[in-house]
Design an enzyme around this catalytic site. Sequence first.
Site, PDB file in Angstrom:
ATOM      1  N   HIS A 120      36.691  35.015  32.697  1.00  0.00           N
ATOM      2  CA  HIS A 120      36.650  36.014  33.770  1.00  0.00           C
ATOM      3  C   HIS A 120      35.893  37.239  33.265  1.00  0.00           C
ATOM      4  CE1 HIS A 120      38.473  39.546  35.946  1.00  0.00           C
ATOM      5  NE2 HIS A 120      38.141  38.786  36.969  1.00  0.00           N
ATOM      6  N   HIS A 166      30.349  45.297  35.754  1.00  0.00           N
ATOM      7  CA  HIS A 166      31.569  45.319  36.551  1.00  0.00           C
ATOM      8  C   HIS A 166      31.461  46.490  37.523  1.00  0.00           C
ATOM      9  CE1 HIS A 166      36.256  45.109  36.610  1.00  0.00           C
ATOM     10  NE2 HIS A 166      35.695  44.492  37.630  1.00  0.00           N
TER      11      HIS A 166
END
Length: 605
Positions: A120, A166
Amino acid sequence: MSSMQSYTVCCFFRRRFKLSAAEAPAEIKALFDTYSENGFMAAGRLQAFMTEVQGEDKVTKEDAEAVMEATLKKHKHNGFDLEAFFRYLFGDANSPLPSSPKVHHDMNAPLSQYFIYTGHNSYLTGNQLSSNSSDIPIIEALHKGVRVIELDMWPNSTKDDVDVVHGGTLTTPVELIKCLRSIKEHAFVASEYPVVLTLEDHLTPDLQAKVAKMVTTTLGDALFYCGSECLVEFPSPESLKRKIIISTKPPKDYLETKSITEKDNGTQKMKDSSEEEAWGKEVWNLKDKFQAFDEWIECCPIISEANYMVNTKQNAPNYGEFQDEEDFRDEDHNLRKDAPSEYKHLIAIHARKRKGGIKKWLHVDPSKVTRISLREQHLEKAVTTNRTDIIRFTHRNLLRIFPKGTRFDSSNYNPIIGWIHGAQMVAFNMQGYGRPLWLMQGMFRANGGCGYVKKPDILLKADPVFDPNQILSVKKILKVKVYMGEGWSLDFDHTYFDVYSPPDFYAKVGIAGVPADSVMKNTKSIEDNWIPTWNEEFEYPLTVPELALLRIEVHEYDITGKDNFGGQTCIPVSELRTGIRAVPLHDKKGEKYKSVKLLMHFEFV
């Protein structure tokens, strides 16, 4: 042979402790006496021991001679006496896992029939809010056998190229092209089986076209094309060897992303993750968790599925109870235009946006297969009402589970709940550490460490569909004896565990699996000893041994209650070699210690 260690007490006084060499336990001495003559063991007798006690049916006398020769050479013994026999048992070749790991599962079934080692936010070097994005953690993950890499694609600062970052955080970006080049170079170092790239796409059509060219040029022949708009059935890992597969939602399903503060209602929840101990809280007991959910449902028998969804949404963040990270979009924006065809053709595994209630998004379409994603806490709630529906969905389709957004420190959740419900892609923050990650590492030590583990038949049956919460009859009992441990005095400073005396080690041994099988048991604590000898035995009745992982930890007792970490490992029960084995322990991140091992005995009855 022994030496002395000194510890300072109250500044003026020093305590001295003898540091003795490891000595074979009484049971090992008795076995040596049984298989030896006049204090020495011949190759034929060692072969008999390896066959009868260790369960190594195919071992030959030549194999036994090779073991003896390697042991005598390493430890400079003139004959295979008790000490040499003891050193053989504590040797690296006497591992509880196959000494020469090989892929041995059937690799010709569809991808949906495998657990897949999944990362992830694979590009982050540390925490989820302010760490750097880099290709280095991607390379490290691939070298560990991870087969699913996640990349979040955003326009760069000048809007003319693509970064991986991100979004909505202070993390620094890395160029997409750098990540792709590293993936191409390192994808198949640890395993020849396929790598899946799950893409989170925040790009304009012109940048999608640029990505299409970048991907096809960089990955070249390694890129897999499905040849049709949707797959009717997933190909097998065997047929996809050395292939890289793109998986994302069709571009039209994407909207602009909200900030992380809007997504996760942030600072109050951050405390949940940051309060974990250095090696992570004990993973919660599935039995208690499911029982609590079941009792809640039982107390409210008139709750329909629709009402259940409404009730659970009352305390949910504003993005909706069952949305995934690919669905965090601003609904005030218009849907973007369709992506260019060359970009759409890259997508081999289509991820589906869920609409409606649980039953609707778990609908199995016989004409095509798909992937859906679900946040960890939402899976926990979904399985209370739809356990068998989820498992039925995973017979043909892929289910990806991912960490909740408040795990800012890159901690993880208990992966067992996903696996026992058939989820193939249990996505983990590989940057962190702790007990959940140890379970993940343990699961993928199976099948030669190739990153694909065939799901057991119990999860593939259409009728009846497996219910993980149902208590089944015991299939086998695993007996575990913990003899002793050694190696800490070589790998740690003598005051690492306790400034005033040698350590007080105890071991924790247990099972992670279906709720009925999950349990942990402790040995007694051995005071002031670098080479603890416990000689304690435990039994573990297993109802679903195919899904069981053997958990082993060593800690150093501290009167304050903050025990020190002394090593851990996790072993798939299905791969466990019976007999007396040397169990190497690992540090918090899963790296093997140079010297620390336990001597244990494993037996199935």
